[in-house]
Design an enzyme around this catalytic site. Structure first.
Site, mmCIF file in Angstrom:
data_model
loop_
_atom_site.group_PDB
_atom_site.id
_atom_site.type_symbol
_atom_site.label_atom_id
_atom_site.label_comp_id
_atom_site.label_asym_id
_atom_site.label_seq_id
_atom_site.Cartn_x
_atom_site.Cartn_y
_atom_site.Cartn_z
ATOM 1 N N MET A 164 73.751 -72.887 -102.383
ATOM 2 C CA MET A 164 74.915 -73.272 -103.184
ATOM 3 C C MET A 164 76.213 -72.695 -102.614
ATOM 4 O O MET A 164 77.246 -73.375 -102.587
ATOM 5 C CB MET A 164 74.715 -72.785 -104.616
ATOM 6 N N ARG A 208 80.441 -108.198 -103.269
ATOM 7 C CA ARG A 208 80.873 -107.201 -104.241
ATOM 8 C C ARG A 208 81.924 -107.891 -105.104
ATOM 9 O O ARG A 208 81.570 -108.566 -106.046
ATOM 10 C CB ARG A 208 81.413 -105.961 -103.522
ATOM 11 N N TYR A 210 66.045 -70.417 -98.760
ATOM 12 C CA TYR A 210 65.165 -70.998 -99.770
ATOM 13 C C TYR A 210 64.067 -71.830 -99.131
ATOM 14 O O TYR A 210 64.311 -72.598 -98.212
ATOM 15 C CB TYR A 210 65.958 -71.890 -100.717
ATOM 16 N N LYS A 230 92.894 -94.060 -101.560
ATOM 17 C CA LYS A 230 92.025 -93.985 -102.747
ATOM 18 C C LYS A 230 91.250 -92.667 -102.733
ATOM 19 O O LYS A 230 91.219 -91.976 -101.707
ATOM 20 C CB LYS A 230 91.073 -95.181 -102.771
#
Ligand code: PLP
Length: 369
Positions: A304, A130, A256, A35
């Site tokens: 990023m 589920r 950052y 999957k």
């Protein structure tokens, strides 16, 4: 020249990991779970390594179609069954087996026109809450299915919530085996963790196991056990190169938010891989990484397109990694050193499943072996 980042899929490792699953459950058939585009690897890229499985299990009908296009004539199982009536036509056409977990799916089957009756896996909710029929409704659902001319063989399945953790599976095994007792047909209970940890127990093993993450060379119960314990190998390496080096003074900051402050002079490398490549932004200072196959750590925030790495261990070893040096984010370095994806995932507060399947579209992928 494209950015130097690449993911490499290791066919030999997939092959090896499948044989490890077979060793763990010699008497069971193995679904290779592919999957999510084979956990981010690409169905077409893992096919060669996993075609020795007894069947392929997945969720998406388009992915099932791709497996058939590769020439696979064996079993394919839709783990969540169908989503709407016309999916059943594709199941008929491609010979897909499908889970049945709710009354609506039985209704769709009852209304379906087919020449060839379908093989179905009746799913029980044995405690995970589920998908699946409650244990007390299981026999009624079976009787309904069994009365349908659209249905051929009925098999039985359930899924564990805690195969990798301290709560374990005993309570669910008991519920499943009691409610499905003497219903005629094959059974499948185990995911990777249950296969490795309980595959020798005949009440748990069933006729089929559903192996996902272990095939891709991750320890399903990390950090309790690691890939060395289970003797599996990474099937995906994410690697890139240094595109910069900086020499910091005490008090200098990195990246950052100035999250990392050097407390002494420090040499760092800048590697071409960031969160837009699928590397988790939650990995912070301390996350393991390999430079030229030598283990070191991230420093500062993941941005990023870049991460920054501490070069101290290399300099201490008398190495001078510069522009172009090999950086391994997870998987196997050129010198053979392995950085398990489980360690990186854990440092980022997530699991290997998410990291593999989040590999970004922009990362070029090659297959070795
Ligand atoms: C994804 C999935 C698996 C495989 O789980 P792993 O932990 O990756 O082995 C097995 N069964 C079902 C129903 C699944 O959805």
């Amino acid at each position: 020249m494209p950015r130097p980042i690449t993911a490499t899929i290791h066919t030999a490792a997939l092959h090896h990991n499948l044989s490890r699953v077979r060793q763990a459950v010699p008497d069971a058939k193995v679904w290779a779970v592919v999957k999510a585009n084979a956990y981010g690897h690409g169905i077409e890229r893992v096919y060669e390594g996993l075609r020795g499985a007894d069947g392929f299990a997945l969720l998406d009908l388009a992915e099932a179609e791709r497996v058939r296009q590769l020439g696979w004539r064996g079993p394919i199982l839709l783990l969540e069954g169908v989503f709407e009536p016309r999916d059943l036509e594709l199941c008929s056409r491609l010979g897909l087996w499908h889970a049945v977990h709710c009354d609506e799916q039985i209704d769709m089957l009852a209304a379906h026109k087919t020449q060839v009756p379908h093989r179905v896996f009746l799913k029980m909710n044995s405690g995970m809450n589920r998908l699946g029929f409650a244990p007390e409704r299981y026999r009624t659902a079976w009787a309904r299915l069994n009365a349908l001319p659209q249905v051929d063989e009925i098999s039985f399945m359930t899924h564990f919530s805690d195969a990798d953790g301290p709560r374990g599976i005993a309570h669910q095994v008991e519920v499943f085996n009691t409610a499905a007792e003497d219903l005629p047909g094959e059974r499948t209970l185990c995911n990777s963790a249950a296969t490795l940890r309980h595959g020798t127990d005949a009440r748990v093993r069933g006729d089929w196991v559903r192996a996902g993450i272990v095939l891709y060379g991750s320890a399903p119960d990390f950090p309790l056990n690691d890939i060395n314990h289970w003797a599996v190998q990474p099937s995906m390496t994410l690697s890139t190169r240094l595109i910069g080096v900086q020499h910091l003074k005490a008090g200098d900051t990195v990246g950052y938010g100035s999250r990392f402050v050097a407390d002494a002079p420090l040499t760092i490398g800048v590697a071409a891989c960031g969160y837009a490549d699928g590397y988790p932004r939650h990995c912070d200072t301390g996350t393991p990484v390999l430079v030229n196959g030598v283990r070191t750590r991230l420093v500062g925030r993941v941005s990023m397109d870049m991460v920054t790495v501490d070069l101290t261990p290399l300099l201490q070893a008398g190495l001078e990694p510069g522009f172009g040096a090999e950086v391994t984010l997870w998987g196997r370095a050129a010198n053979g050193t392995v950085l398990p994806i489980d360690e990186v995932a854990s440092a980022g507060g997530t699991v290997s499943w998410e990291l593999m399947s989040a590999l970004a579209q922009r990362v070029p992928v090659t297959v070795d072996g």
